[in-house]
Design a protein around this motif. Sequence first.
Motif, PDB file in Angstrom:
ATOM      1  N   PHE A 120      68.229  15.572 -45.183  1.00 15.62           N
ATOM      2  CA  PHE A 120      68.945  14.645 -46.060  1.00 15.62           C
ATOM      3  C   PHE A 120      68.236  14.522 -47.404  1.00 15.62           C
ATOM      4  O   PHE A 120      68.868  14.569 -48.462  1.00 15.62           O
ATOM      5  CB  PHE A 120      69.079  13.276 -45.400  1.00 15.62           C
ATOM      6  CG  PHE A 120      69.607  12.221 -46.335  1.00 15.62           C
ATOM      7  CD1 PHE A 120      70.926  12.257 -46.776  1.00 15.62           C
ATOM      8  CD2 PHE A 120      68.781  11.207 -46.807  1.00 15.62           C
ATOM      9  CE1 PHE A 120      71.410  11.305 -47.651  1.00 15.62           C
ATOM     10  CE2 PHE A 120      69.256  10.251 -47.683  1.00 15.62           C
ATOM     11  CZ  PHE A 120      70.580  10.304 -48.108  1.00 15.62           C
ATOM     12  N   PHE A 121      66.908  14.378 -47.390  1.00 17.94           N
ATOM     13  CA  PHE A 121      66.138  14.261 -48.631  1.00 17.94           C
ATOM     14  C   PHE A 121      66.372  15.464 -49.539  1.00 17.94           C
ATOM     15  O   PHE A 121      66.348  15.349 -50.752  1.00 17.94           O
ATOM     16  CB  PHE A 121      64.640  14.141 -48.336  1.00 17.94           C
ATOM     17  CG  PHE A 121      64.178  12.781 -47.898  1.00 17.94           C
ATOM     18  CD1 PHE A 121      65.001  11.669 -47.938  1.00 17.94           C
ATOM     19  CD2 PHE A 121      62.875  12.605 -47.442  1.00 17.94           C
ATOM     20  CE1 PHE A 121      64.559  10.413 -47.533  1.00 17.94           C
ATOM     21  CE2 PHE A 121      62.417  11.354 -47.037  1.00 17.94           C
ATOM     22  CZ  PHE A 121      63.257  10.265 -47.088  1.00 17.94           C
ATOM     23  N   GLU A 122      66.610  16.613 -48.935  1.00 15.43           N
ATOM     24  CA  GLU A 122      66.832  17.829 -49.718  1.00 15.43           C
ATOM     25  C   GLU A 122      68.138  17.757 -50.518  1.00 15.43           C
ATOM     26  O   GLU A 122      68.299  18.430 -51.528  1.00 15.43           O
ATOM     27  CB  GLU A 122      66.842  19.038 -48.779  1.00 15.43           C
ATOM     28  CG  GLU A 122      66.526  20.330 -49.449  1.00 15.43           C
ATOM     29  CD  GLU A 122      66.185  21.424 -48.448  1.00 15.43           C
ATOM     30  OE1 GLU A 122      65.600  22.420 -48.885  1.00 15.43           O
ATOM     31  OE2 GLU A 122      66.504  21.292 -47.246  1.00 15.43           O
ATOM     32  N   THR A 123      69.058  16.913 -50.094  1.00 16.29           N
ATOM     33  CA  THR A 123      70.364  16.814 -50.760  1.00 16.29           C
ATOM     34  C   THR A 123      70.391  15.774 -51.882  1.00 16.29           C
ATOM     35  O   THR A 123      71.371  15.681 -52.600  1.00 16.29           O
ATOM     36  CB  THR A 123      71.478  16.455 -49.751  1.00 16.29           C
ATOM     37  OG1 THR A 123      71.286  15.122 -49.276  1.00 16.29           O
ATOM     38  CG2 THR A 123      71.517  17.434 -48.586  1.00 16.29           C
ATOM     39  N   VAL A 124      69.333  14.996 -52.023  1.00 17.18           N
ATOM     40  CA  VAL A 124      69.292  13.931 -53.026  1.00 17.18           C
ATOM     41  C   VAL A 124      68.284  14.313 -54.104  1.00 17.18           C
ATOM     42  O   VAL A 124      67.113  14.554 -53.806  1.00 17.18           O
ATOM     43  CB  VAL A 124      68.891  12.571 -52.409  1.00 17.18           C
ATOM     44  CG1 VAL A 124      68.867  11.480 -53.464  1.00 17.18           C
ATOM     45  CG2 VAL A 124      69.832  12.207 -51.269  1.00 17.18           C
ATOM     46  N   THR A 125      68.751  14.376 -55.346  1.00 14.97           N
ATOM     47  CA  THR A 125      67.858  14.749 -56.440  1.00 14.97           C
ATOM     48  C   THR A 125      67.355  13.509 -57.183  1.00 14.97           C
ATOM     49  O   THR A 125      67.936  12.424 -57.077  1.00 14.97           O
ATOM     50  CB  THR A 125      68.565  15.661 -57.462  1.00 14.97           C
ATOM     51  OG1 THR A 125      69.599  14.918 -58.114  1.00 14.97           O
ATOM     52  CG2 THR A 125      69.125  16.916 -56.803  1.00 14.97           C
ATOM     53  N   LEU A 126      66.306  13.729 -57.942  1.00 19.47           N
ATOM     54  CA  LEU A 126      65.797  12.668 -58.798  1.00 19.47           C
ATOM     55  C   LEU A 126      66.873  12.266 -59.803  1.00 19.47           C
ATOM     56  O   LEU A 126      67.028  11.091 -60.127  1.00 19.47           O
ATOM     57  CB  LEU A 126      64.520  13.131 -59.511  1.00 19.47           C
ATOM     58  CG  LEU A 126      63.780  12.098 -60.337  1.00 19.47           C
ATOM     59  CD1 LEU A 126      63.290  10.941 -59.482  1.00 19.47           C
ATOM     60  CD2 LEU A 126      62.604  12.755 -61.073  1.00 19.47           C
ATOM     61  N   ARG A 127      67.659  13.222 -60.244  1.00 19.61           N
ATOM     62  CA  ARG A 127      68.764  12.927 -61.171  1.00 19.61           C
ATOM     63  C   ARG A 127      69.785  11.993 -60.517  1.00 19.61           C
ATOM     64  O   ARG A 127      70.312  11.094 -61.164  1.00 19.61           O
ATOM     65  CB  ARG A 127      69.434  14.219 -61.638  1.00 19.61           C
ATOM     66  CG  ARG A 127      70.571  14.005 -62.611  1.00 19.61           C
ATOM     67  CD  ARG A 127      70.060  13.477 -63.938  1.00 19.61           C
ATOM     68  NE  ARG A 127      71.197  13.130 -64.782  1.00 19.61           N
ATOM     69  CZ  ARG A 127      71.255  12.060 -65.550  1.00 19.61           C
ATOM     70  NH1 ARG A 127      70.224  11.239 -65.628  1.00 19.61           N
ATOM     71  NH2 ARG A 127      72.305  11.810 -66.268  1.00 19.61           N
ATOM     72  N   ASP A 128      70.064  12.187 -59.237  1.00 20.48           N
ATOM     73  CA  ASP A 128      70.968  11.287 -58.511  1.00 20.48           C
ATOM     74  C   ASP A 128      70.437   9.857 -58.553  1.00 20.48           C
ATOM     75  O   ASP A 128      71.200   8.905 -58.773  1.00 20.48           O
ATOM     76  CB  ASP A 128      71.114  11.708 -57.047  1.00 20.48           C
ATOM     77  CG  ASP A 128      71.791  13.050 -56.855  1.00 20.48           C
ATOM     78  OD1 ASP A 128      72.596  13.456 -57.729  1.00 20.48           O
ATOM     79  OD2 ASP A 128      71.500  13.710 -55.836  1.00 20.48           O
ATOM     80  N   LEU A 129      69.138   9.705 -58.345  1.00 22.04           N
ATOM     81  CA  LEU A 129      68.536   8.370 -58.385  1.00 22.04           C
ATOM     82  C   LEU A 129      68.551   7.790 -59.796  1.00 22.04           C
ATOM     83  O   LEU A 129      68.756   6.591 -59.966  1.00 22.04           O
ATOM     84  CB  LEU A 129      67.110   8.414 -57.837  1.00 22.04           C
ATOM     85  CG  LEU A 129      66.977   8.755 -56.356  1.00 22.04           C
ATOM     86  CD1 LEU A 129      65.513   8.755 -55.942  1.00 22.04           C
ATOM     87  CD2 LEU A 129      67.776   7.796 -55.499  1.00 22.04           C
ATOM     88  N   GLU A 130      68.343   8.637 -60.794  1.00 20.22           N
ATOM     89  CA  GLU A 130      68.437   8.186 -62.195  1.00 20.22           C
ATOM     90  C   GLU A 130      69.825   7.607 -62.475  1.00 20.22           C
ATOM     91  O   GLU A 130      69.949   6.538 -63.069  1.00 20.22           O
ATOM     92  CB  GLU A 130      68.252   9.367 -63.146  1.00 20.22           C
ATOM     93  CG  GLU A 130      66.868   9.714 -63.532  1.00 20.22           C
ATOM     94  CD  GLU A 130      66.908  10.837 -64.556  1.00 20.22           C
ATOM     95  OE1 GLU A 130      66.856  10.531 -65.758  1.00 20.22           O
ATOM     96  OE2 GLU A 130      67.016  12.003 -64.138  1.00 20.22           O
TER      97      GLU A 130
END
Length: 144
Positions: A120-130
């Motif tokens: 799951f962590f592999e599917t979430v980018t830092l850009r998504d969190l931004e």
Amino acid sequence: MSTHFSVSIHCLLLLAEGAPERMTSSLIASSINTNPVVVRRIMSRLKQAGLVDSSPGARGFRLSMSSSNINLKMIYEATKDEGPLFAIHTDSNHNCEVGRNIDALLDGLYTVAEQKIQAFFETVTLRDLEQALQQRVGQQSSSV
């Protein structure tokens, strides 16, 4: 799991928001409400993983790649402590059926859980969190 993972995400989000400028450990530490030494230790691990950049003579840190190329698995791998994500207590009474079998029972379960979390962590980018952060800040601004 220690707080290194969440603190690392905090650091990286600050760097992403400040890009392309460098950010000092003191400035980052003020946002996290911790000591700059703690930030430098974490940033050292992130640098070893290739996620941040710092150079002699140039104060501060910056992302070494686009936030859309950094995923949570990369951050987790860079900052995780030794051992498994889920630890099993070690003082079980081996005269008890549950105590004698709890390690074997939970070990496989925890291994599968950690694999699924990392996938799951592999599917979430830092850009998504931004983007999620920007949306939250926007909602907070409009409600004031």
